[in-house]
Design a protein around this motif. Structure first.
Motif, PDB file in Angstrom:
ATOM      1  N   THR A  35     -28.460 -14.826 -13.742  1.00  8.62           N
ATOM      2  CA  THR A  35     -27.853 -14.699 -15.060  1.00  8.62           C
ATOM      3  C   THR A  35     -26.714 -13.707 -15.054  1.00  8.62           C
ATOM      4  OG1 THR A  35     -29.443 -12.973 -15.658  1.00  8.62           O
ATOM      5  CG2 THR A  35     -30.026 -15.239 -16.213  1.00  8.62           C
ATOM      6  N   GLU A  36     -26.553 -12.960 -13.947  1.00  8.17           N
ATOM      7  CA  GLU A  36     -25.499 -11.974 -13.874  1.00  8.17           C
ATOM      8  C   GLU A  36     -24.323 -12.540 -13.094  1.00  8.17           C
ATOM      9  OE1 GLU A  36     -28.305  -8.025 -13.623  1.00  8.17           O
ATOM     10  OE2 GLU A  36     -27.789  -9.126 -11.823  1.00  8.17           O
ATOM     11  N   GLY A  37     -23.100 -12.024 -13.400  1.00  4.27           N
ATOM     12  CA  GLY A  37     -21.935 -12.419 -12.643  1.00  4.27           C
ATOM     13  C   GLY A  37     -21.260 -13.633 -13.225  1.00  4.27           C
ATOM     14  N   ALA A  38     -20.098 -13.949 -12.659  1.00  2.46           N
ATOM     15  CA  ALA A  38     -19.320 -15.087 -13.134  1.00  2.46           C
ATOM     16  C   ALA A  38     -18.618 -15.742 -11.963  1.00  2.46           C
ATOM     17  CB  ALA A  38     -18.293 -14.633 -14.178  1.00  2.46           C
ATOM     18  N   SER A  39     -18.781 -17.068 -11.846  1.00  2.00           N
ATOM     19  CA  SER A  39     -18.234 -17.774 -10.704  1.00  2.00           C
ATOM     20  C   SER A  39     -16.719 -17.860 -10.743  1.00  2.00           C
ATOM     21  CB  SER A  39     -18.815 -19.196 -10.641  1.00  2.00           C
ATOM     22  OG  SER A  39     -18.500 -19.906 -11.826  1.00  2.00           O
ATOM     23  N   ALA A  40     -16.091 -17.550 -11.879  1.00  2.00           N
ATOM     24  CA  ALA A  40     -14.649 -17.699 -12.014  1.00  2.00           C
ATOM     25  C   ALA A  40     -13.892 -16.415 -11.694  1.00  2.00           C
ATOM     26  CB  ALA A  40     -14.307 -18.165 -13.431  1.00  2.00           C
ATOM     27  N   THR A  41     -14.546 -15.408 -11.154  1.00  2.00           N
ATOM     28  CA  THR A  41     -13.858 -14.174 -10.790  1.00  2.00           C
ATOM     29  C   THR A  41     -12.718 -14.490  -9.830  1.00  2.00           C
ATOM     30  OG1 THR A  41     -15.917 -12.936 -11.018  1.00  2.00           O
ATOM     31  CG2 THR A  41     -14.133 -11.882  -9.796  1.00  2.00           C
ATOM     32  N   ARG A  42     -11.512 -14.031 -10.186  1.00  2.00           N
ATOM     33  CA  ARG A  42     -10.343 -14.419  -9.385  1.00  2.00           C
ATOM     34  C   ARG A  42     -10.265 -13.590  -8.106  1.00  2.00           C
ATOM     35  NH1 ARG A  42      -8.119 -11.185 -13.466  1.00  2.00           N
ATOM     36  NH2 ARG A  42      -6.707  -9.524 -12.730  1.00  2.00           N
ATOM     37  N   PRO A  43      -9.577 -14.097  -7.080  1.00  2.00           N
ATOM     38  CA  PRO A  43      -9.486 -13.395  -5.801  1.00  2.00           C
ATOM     39  C   PRO A  43      -8.769 -12.060  -5.926  1.00  2.00           C
ATOM     40  CG  PRO A  43      -8.848 -15.704  -5.568  1.00  2.00           C
ATOM     41  CD  PRO A  43      -8.958 -15.433  -7.039  1.00  2.00           C
ATOM     42  N   VAL A  44      -8.970 -11.214  -4.929  1.00  2.50           N
ATOM     43  CA  VAL A  44      -8.283  -9.932  -4.814  1.00  2.50           C
ATOM     44  C   VAL A  44      -7.321 -10.021  -3.635  1.00  2.50           C
ATOM     45  CG1 VAL A  44      -8.524  -7.460  -4.418  1.00  2.50           C
ATOM     46  CG2 VAL A  44     -10.242  -8.682  -5.772  1.00  2.50           C
ATOM     47  N   ASP A  45      -6.043  -9.755  -3.871  1.00  2.00           N
ATOM     48  CA  ASP A  45      -5.016  -9.853  -2.839  1.00  2.00           C
ATOM     49  C   ASP A  45      -4.801  -8.484  -2.211  1.00  2.00           C
ATOM     50  OD1 ASP A  45      -2.912 -10.455  -1.220  1.00  2.00           O
ATOM     51  OD2 ASP A  45      -1.466 -10.865  -2.833  1.00  2.00           O
ATOM     52  N   ILE A  46      -5.118  -8.350  -0.913  1.00  3.77           N
ATOM     53  CA  ILE A  46      -4.877  -7.085  -0.222  1.00  3.77           C
ATOM     54  C   ILE A  46      -3.599  -7.123   0.612  1.00  3.77           C
ATOM     55  CG2 ILE A  46      -7.309  -6.422  -0.214  1.00  3.77           C
ATOM     56  CD1 ILE A  46      -7.448  -7.299   2.708  1.00  3.77           C
ATOM     57  N   GLY A  47      -2.840  -8.190   0.509  1.00  2.00           N
ATOM     58  CA  GLY A  47      -1.525  -8.258   1.130  1.00  2.00           C
ATOM     59  C   GLY A  47      -1.534  -8.042   2.626  1.00  2.00           C
ATOM     60  N   ASP A  48      -0.626  -7.161   3.082  1.00  2.09           N
ATOM     61  CA  ASP A  48      -0.485  -6.907   4.513  1.00  2.09           C
ATOM     62  C   ASP A  48      -1.642  -6.111   5.090  1.00  2.09           C
ATOM     63  OD1 ASP A  48       1.901  -8.279   4.619  1.00  2.09           O
ATOM     64  OD2 ASP A  48       3.158  -6.492   4.382  1.00  2.09           O
ATOM     65  N   ALA A  49      -2.561  -5.649   4.246  1.00  4.20           N
ATOM     66  CA  ALA A  49      -3.728  -4.921   4.742  1.00  4.20           C
ATOM     67  C   ALA A  49      -4.787  -5.851   5.317  1.00  4.20           C
ATOM     68  CB  ALA A  49      -4.333  -4.073   3.628  1.00  4.20           C
ATOM     69  N   GLU A  50      -4.564  -7.146   5.228  1.00  3.31           N
ATOM     70  CA  GLU A  50      -5.578  -8.109   5.678  1.00  3.31           C
ATOM     71  C   GLU A  50      -5.945  -7.925   7.144  1.00  3.31           C
ATOM     72  OE1 GLU A  50      -6.394 -12.952   5.632  1.00  3.31           O
ATOM     73  OE2 GLU A  50      -4.460 -12.133   4.989  1.00  3.31           O
ATOM     74  N   SER A  51      -4.987  -7.551   7.986  1.00  4.45           N
ATOM     75  CA  SER A  51      -5.267  -7.412   9.420  1.00  4.45           C
ATOM     76  C   SER A  51      -5.783  -6.025   9.787  1.00  4.45           C
ATOM     77  CB  SER A  51      -3.999  -7.714  10.237  1.00  4.45           C
ATOM     78  OG  SER A  51      -3.002  -6.729  10.007  1.00  4.45           O
ATOM     79  N   TYR A  52      -5.984  -5.156   8.794  1.00  6.12           N
ATOM     80  CA  TYR A  52      -6.372  -3.772   9.051  1.00  6.12           C
ATOM     81  C   TYR A  52      -7.871  -3.571   8.839  1.00  6.12           C
ATOM     82  CZ  TYR A  52      -1.581  -2.222   9.572  1.00  6.12           C
ATOM     83  OH  TYR A  52      -0.293  -2.044  10.047  1.00  6.12           O
ATOM     84  N   GLY A  53      -8.525  -2.990   9.850  1.00  2.18           N
ATOM     85  CA  GLY A  53      -9.925  -2.634   9.719  1.00  2.18           C
ATOM     86  C   GLY A  53     -10.112  -1.289   9.043  1.00  2.18           C
ATOM     87  N   VAL A  54      -9.127  -0.386   9.231  1.00  2.00           N
ATOM     88  CA  VAL A  54      -9.204   0.961   8.667  1.00  2.00           C
ATOM     89  C   VAL A  54      -7.836   1.372   8.143  1.00  2.00           C
ATOM     90  CG1 VAL A  54      -9.622   3.401   9.156  1.00  2.00           C
ATOM     91  CG2 VAL A  54     -11.085   1.664  10.203  1.00  2.00           C
ATOM     92  N   VAL A  55      -7.799   1.901   6.921  1.00  2.00           N
ATOM     93  CA  VAL A  55      -6.603   2.514   6.344  1.00  2.00           C
ATOM     94  C   VAL A  55      -7.042   3.806   5.656  1.00  2.00           C
ATOM     95  CG1 VAL A  55      -4.755   2.322   4.633  1.00  2.00           C
ATOM     96  CG2 VAL A  55      -5.389   0.322   6.002  1.00  2.00           C
ATOM     97  N   ALA A  56      -6.286   4.879   5.866  1.00  2.00           N
ATOM     98  CA  ALA A  56      -6.609   6.163   5.245  1.00  2.00           C
ATOM     99  C   ALA A  56      -5.336   6.829   4.755  1.00  2.00           C
ATOM    100  CB  ALA A  56      -7.336   7.072   6.224  1.00  2.00           C
ATOM    101  N   GLY A  57      -5.510   7.733   3.785  1.00  2.00           N
ATOM    102  CA  GLY A  57      -4.375   8.473   3.275  1.00  2.00           C
ATOM    103  C   GLY A  57      -4.124   9.767   4.020  1.00  2.00           C
ATOM    104  N   VAL A  58      -5.205  10.419   4.512  1.00  2.00           N
ATOM    105  CA  VAL A  58      -5.086  11.738   5.128  1.00  2.00           C
ATOM    106  C   VAL A  58      -5.308  11.687   6.637  1.00  2.00           C
ATOM    107  CG1 VAL A  58      -6.056  14.072   5.188  1.00  2.00           C
ATOM    108  CG2 VAL A  58      -5.762  12.910   3.003  1.00  2.00           C
TER     109      VAL A  58
END
Length: 354
Positions: A35-58
């Motif tokens: 009863t929870e959730g919704a099947s129509a949740t739209r995709p999330v675009d991570i762009g050029d980060a798709e090939s990255y296993g790890v990204v950090a700011g610091v």
């Protein structure tokens, strides 16, 4: 269907129980009514980060044996320590323009999720629960996984799962199990603070955290670890198998569909046969195939040893029906190794009922 990775701890005995537990998880995924959730949740675009296993700011900091399968980026800083002894099977982009562009795509994905409306607010403890597609907020501010969280795509390999909270903590040997078409690529954890993945835990999905993400001893991550404004800290093992972060890379498949008779008469049985093959290699995929009339599921059948699923129905009304077969992906043993094949969908068969 994705199995619990107990073989990292228990060897051959773990692999035996892995199959038993995964089978139980699949049955639960088939029978449970969510009863929870919704099947129509739209995709999330991570762009050029798709090939990255790890990204950090610091910084990204490691001790002992950790393997990152995928690219690694740091921006705006560029501090990378502990590689070696850790290994990176991909490119390193440290404090340069490429890293900045990748980081910008991660920030955009984070902000996209932050601006969405939740489908449900659920208890902080996700272990021992089954969740369908949708965007979930935490009732307690953080999420925890103690035991197994089952994510059930309900026959849709494109289903999106988003969990949004302040923090995420997974306990020792905790697990995320993906069933009925759920894909690690389509699971997102958006966190305004930190994340900590427990010792020997099996984690699936993409972490987008504002602050530090800790991957503890022996953890296995099928997904990506992103820290926007903090560090990614990994504790490797003393021997193989290493702590592991790997971008999803399931072997692709192709699905074809045929009809036993077309056109046919109303009330007359029609048999549809789906054949699933690996795009490369000789291994025959295993798993479940859902047969759909447009968006309506007619039924599902598991592949046999030849990679075929046979479904018969006499319930189609008069008219034209666009029948497709959707392979949900699945696990196949290649000797002692477990291979998870990616889902695929057949071209439609236009079935005519007179």
């Amino acid at each position: 269907m994705t199995n619990i990775n107990f073989s990292r701890l228990w060897g051959n005995a773990g692999r035996l129980w892995m199959g038993v537990i995964a089978a139980v998880a699949l049955v639960v995924g088939v029978l449970v009514t969510l009863t929870e959730g919704a099947s129509a949740t739209r995709p999330v675009d991570i762009g050029d980060a798709e090939s990255y296993g790890v990204v950090a700011g610091v910084s990204v900091n490691n001790t002992n044996l950790t393997t990152v399968t995928g690219d690694l980026g740091i921006s705006p800083a560029k501090t990378l320590t502990g590689f070696p002894p850790g290994t990176i099977n991909g490119d390193r982009q440290l404090g340069n323009a490429t890293a900045a562009a990748v980081k910008a795509d991660v920030v955009a994905a984070y902000n996209d999720i932050a601006g969405r409306t939740a489908d449900a607010t659920v208890a902080a403890q996700l272990g021992g629960t089954t969740k369908g597609p949708g965007l979930y907020d935490s009732a307690g501010g953080g999420f925890a996984i103690n035991g197994t969280l089952v994510l059930d795509a309900q026959g849709d390999p494109d289903a999106i799962f988003i969990f949004r909270a302040d923090t995420l903590t997974t306990t020792r040997v905790s697990n995320i199990s993906l069933v009925r078409g759920a894909q690690a690529d389509n699971v997102f954890w958006q966190l305004s603070d930190t994340a900590s993945l427990g010792i020997y835990s099996t984690f699936r999905g993409n972490v987008l955290a504002q602050r530090t993400v800790t991957v503890n001893f022996g953890a296995s991550v099928d997904g990506r670890i992103f820290s926007l404004n903090g560090s990614v800290n990994t504790t490797g093992t003393d021997s193989i198998p290493a702590t592991h972060i790997a971008i999803p890379n399931d072997p692709p498949t192709a699905t074809t569909l045929t009809s036993s008779r077309n056109p046919s008469q109303r009330g007359q049985p029609v048999t549809f046969t789906a054949t699933v093959v690996a795009v490369s290699g000789q291994l025959i995929p295993a798993g479940e195939v859902v047969f759909k009339d447009g968006s309506t599921a007619l039924g599902s059948v598991f592949l046999n040893r030849t990679g075929r699923a046979v479904f018969t129905t006499s319930s189609l009304d008069r008219g034209q029906h666009r029948i497709v077969a959707v392979y949900l992906g699945g696990d196949t043993f290649d000797h002692e190794a477990m291979i998870h094949h990616a889902p695929s969908k057949s071209d439609p068969v236009l079935q005519i009922i007179n």
